[in-house]
Write a protein that holds these residues in place. Structure first.
Motif, PDB file in Angstrom:
ATOM      1  N   GLN A  16       0.819  -1.203   0.000  1.00 39.35           N
ATOM      2  CA  GLN A  16       0.000   0.000   0.000  1.00 39.35           C
ATOM      3  C   GLN A  16       0.856   1.258   0.000  1.00 39.35           C
ATOM      4  O   GLN A  16       2.000   1.242   0.435  1.00 39.35           O
ATOM      5  CB  GLN A  16      -0.964   0.014   1.170  1.00 39.35           C
ATOM      6  CG  GLN A  16      -0.344   0.166   2.536  1.00 39.35           C
ATOM      7  CD  GLN A  16      -1.395   0.108   3.626  1.00 39.35           C
ATOM      8  OE1 GLN A  16      -2.539  -0.213   3.368  1.00 39.35           O
ATOM      9  NE2 GLN A  16      -1.012   0.420   4.827  1.00 39.35           N
ATOM     10  N   HIS A  17       0.282   2.329  -0.505  1.00 40.09           N
ATOM     11  CA  HIS A  17       0.919   3.639  -0.507  1.00 40.09           C
ATOM     12  C   HIS A  17       0.890   4.163   0.934  1.00 40.09           C
ATOM     13  O   HIS A  17       0.037   3.748   1.715  1.00 40.09           O
ATOM     14  CB  HIS A  17       0.122   4.556  -1.448  1.00 40.09           C
ATOM     15  CG  HIS A  17       0.779   5.842  -1.760  1.00 40.09           C
ATOM     16  ND1 HIS A  17       0.250   7.034  -1.382  1.00 40.09           N
ATOM     17  CD2 HIS A  17       1.920   6.127  -2.421  1.00 40.09           C
ATOM     18  CE1 HIS A  17       1.036   8.009  -1.795  1.00 40.09           C
ATOM     19  NE2 HIS A  17       2.056   7.481  -2.434  1.00 40.09           N
ATOM     20  N   CYS A  19      -0.391   6.641   2.131  1.00 42.34           N
ATOM     21  CA  CYS A  19      -1.703   7.207   2.468  1.00 42.34           C
ATOM     22  C   CYS A  19      -2.699   6.110   2.860  1.00 42.34           C
ATOM     23  O   CYS A  19      -3.772   6.406   3.375  1.00 42.34           O
ATOM     24  CB  CYS A  19      -2.254   8.034   1.308  1.00 42.34           C
ATOM     25  SG  CYS A  19      -2.843   7.061  -0.083  1.00 42.34           S
ATOM     26  N   GLY A  20      -2.379   4.831   2.587  1.00 45.93           N
ATOM     27  CA  GLY A  20      -3.238   3.723   2.968  1.00 45.93           C
ATOM     28  C   GLY A  20      -3.947   3.045   1.807  1.00 45.93           C
ATOM     29  O   GLY A  20      -4.542   1.994   1.970  1.00 45.93           O
ATOM     30  N   SER A  21      -3.899   3.631   0.620  1.00 45.34           N
ATOM     31  CA  SER A  21      -4.582   3.070  -0.544  1.00 45.34           C
ATOM     32  C   SER A  21      -3.697   2.048  -1.255  1.00 45.34           C
ATOM     33  O   SER A  21      -2.477   2.196  -1.321  1.00 45.34           O
ATOM     34  CB  SER A  21      -4.945   4.190  -1.523  1.00 45.34           C
ATOM     35  OG  SER A  21      -5.514   3.655  -2.692  1.00 45.34           O
ATOM     36  N   CYS A  37      -2.288   7.455  -7.528  1.00 45.43           N
ATOM     37  CA  CYS A  37      -2.882   6.869  -6.331  1.00 45.43           C
ATOM     38  C   CYS A  37      -4.327   7.345  -6.208  1.00 45.43           C
ATOM     39  O   CYS A  37      -4.598   8.544  -6.325  1.00 45.43           O
ATOM     40  CB  CYS A  37      -2.066   7.278  -5.106  1.00 45.43           C
ATOM     41  SG  CYS A  37      -2.783   6.681  -3.558  1.00 45.43           S
ATOM     42  N   GLY A  39      -6.030   7.197  -3.510  1.00 45.95           N
ATOM     43  CA  GLY A  39      -6.233   7.715  -2.162  1.00 45.95           C
ATOM     44  C   GLY A  39      -5.901   9.188  -2.053  1.00 45.95           C
ATOM     45  O   GLY A  39      -6.696   9.988  -1.577  1.00 45.95           O
ATOM     46  N   CYS A  40      -4.709   9.570  -2.542  1.00 45.92           N
ATOM     47  CA  CYS A  40      -4.243  10.945  -2.347  1.00 45.92           C
ATOM     48  C   CYS A  40      -3.956  11.687  -3.648  1.00 45.92           C
ATOM     49  O   CYS A  40      -3.719  12.888  -3.626  1.00 45.92           O
ATOM     50  CB  CYS A  40      -2.998  10.963  -1.467  1.00 45.92           C
ATOM     51  SG  CYS A  40      -1.574  10.138  -2.205  1.00 45.92           S
ATOM     52  N   HIS A  42      -1.330  11.203  -5.679  1.00 53.09           N
ATOM     53  CA  HIS A  42       0.102  11.247  -5.995  1.00 53.09           C
ATOM     54  C   HIS A  42       0.374  10.427  -7.259  1.00 53.09           C
ATOM     55  O   HIS A  42      -0.197   9.352  -7.440  1.00 53.09           O
ATOM     56  CB  HIS A  42       0.900  10.687  -4.818  1.00 53.09           C
ATOM     57  CG  HIS A  42       2.375  10.760  -5.004  1.00 53.09           C
ATOM     58  ND1 HIS A  42       3.088  11.915  -4.855  1.00 53.09           N
ATOM     59  CD2 HIS A  42       3.272   9.797  -5.330  1.00 53.09           C
ATOM     60  CE1 HIS A  42       4.374  11.671  -5.075  1.00 53.09           C
ATOM     61  NE2 HIS A  42       4.507  10.387  -5.366  1.00 53.09           N
TER      62      HIS A  42
END
Length: 63
Positions: A16-17, A19-21, A37, A39-40, A42
Motif C-alpha cells: 500500500q501507498h 496514504c493507505g490506498s 494513487c 487515495g491521495c 500522488h
C-alpha cells in the motif's frame, strides 16, 4: 507474456501507498507506467517489469 494494461484501468498492488490506498489508476502505458494513487492523487512513474511483478488484480475502466 505481458499483462494487457490499458489507460484508465484500476490496478491493485501488493504494497500500500503511505496514504493507505492500494489502488492506482493507469495514466500511461509503455516501457514505463504512470500511476495515480486513488487515495491521495500522488503520481509515480514505474518500469513495466515492476508494475507487472507487484500487481494483484486489475479492474477494467468500464466495470
Amino acid at each position: 507474456m505481458p499483462i494487457p494494461f490499458e489507460i484508465g484501468d484500476i490496478v491493485r498492488l501488493k504494497k500500500q501507498h503511505p496514504c493507505g490506498s492500494k489502488e492506482w489508476e493507469v495514466l500511461r502505458v509503455g516501457a514505463d507506467f504512470r500511476l495515480k494513487c486513488l487515495g491521495c492523487g500522488h503520481q509515480v512513474m514505474l518500469p513495466r517489469t515492476q508494475v507487472e511483478k507487484n500487481t494483484k488484480g486489475i479492474r477494467k475502466k468500464d466495470e
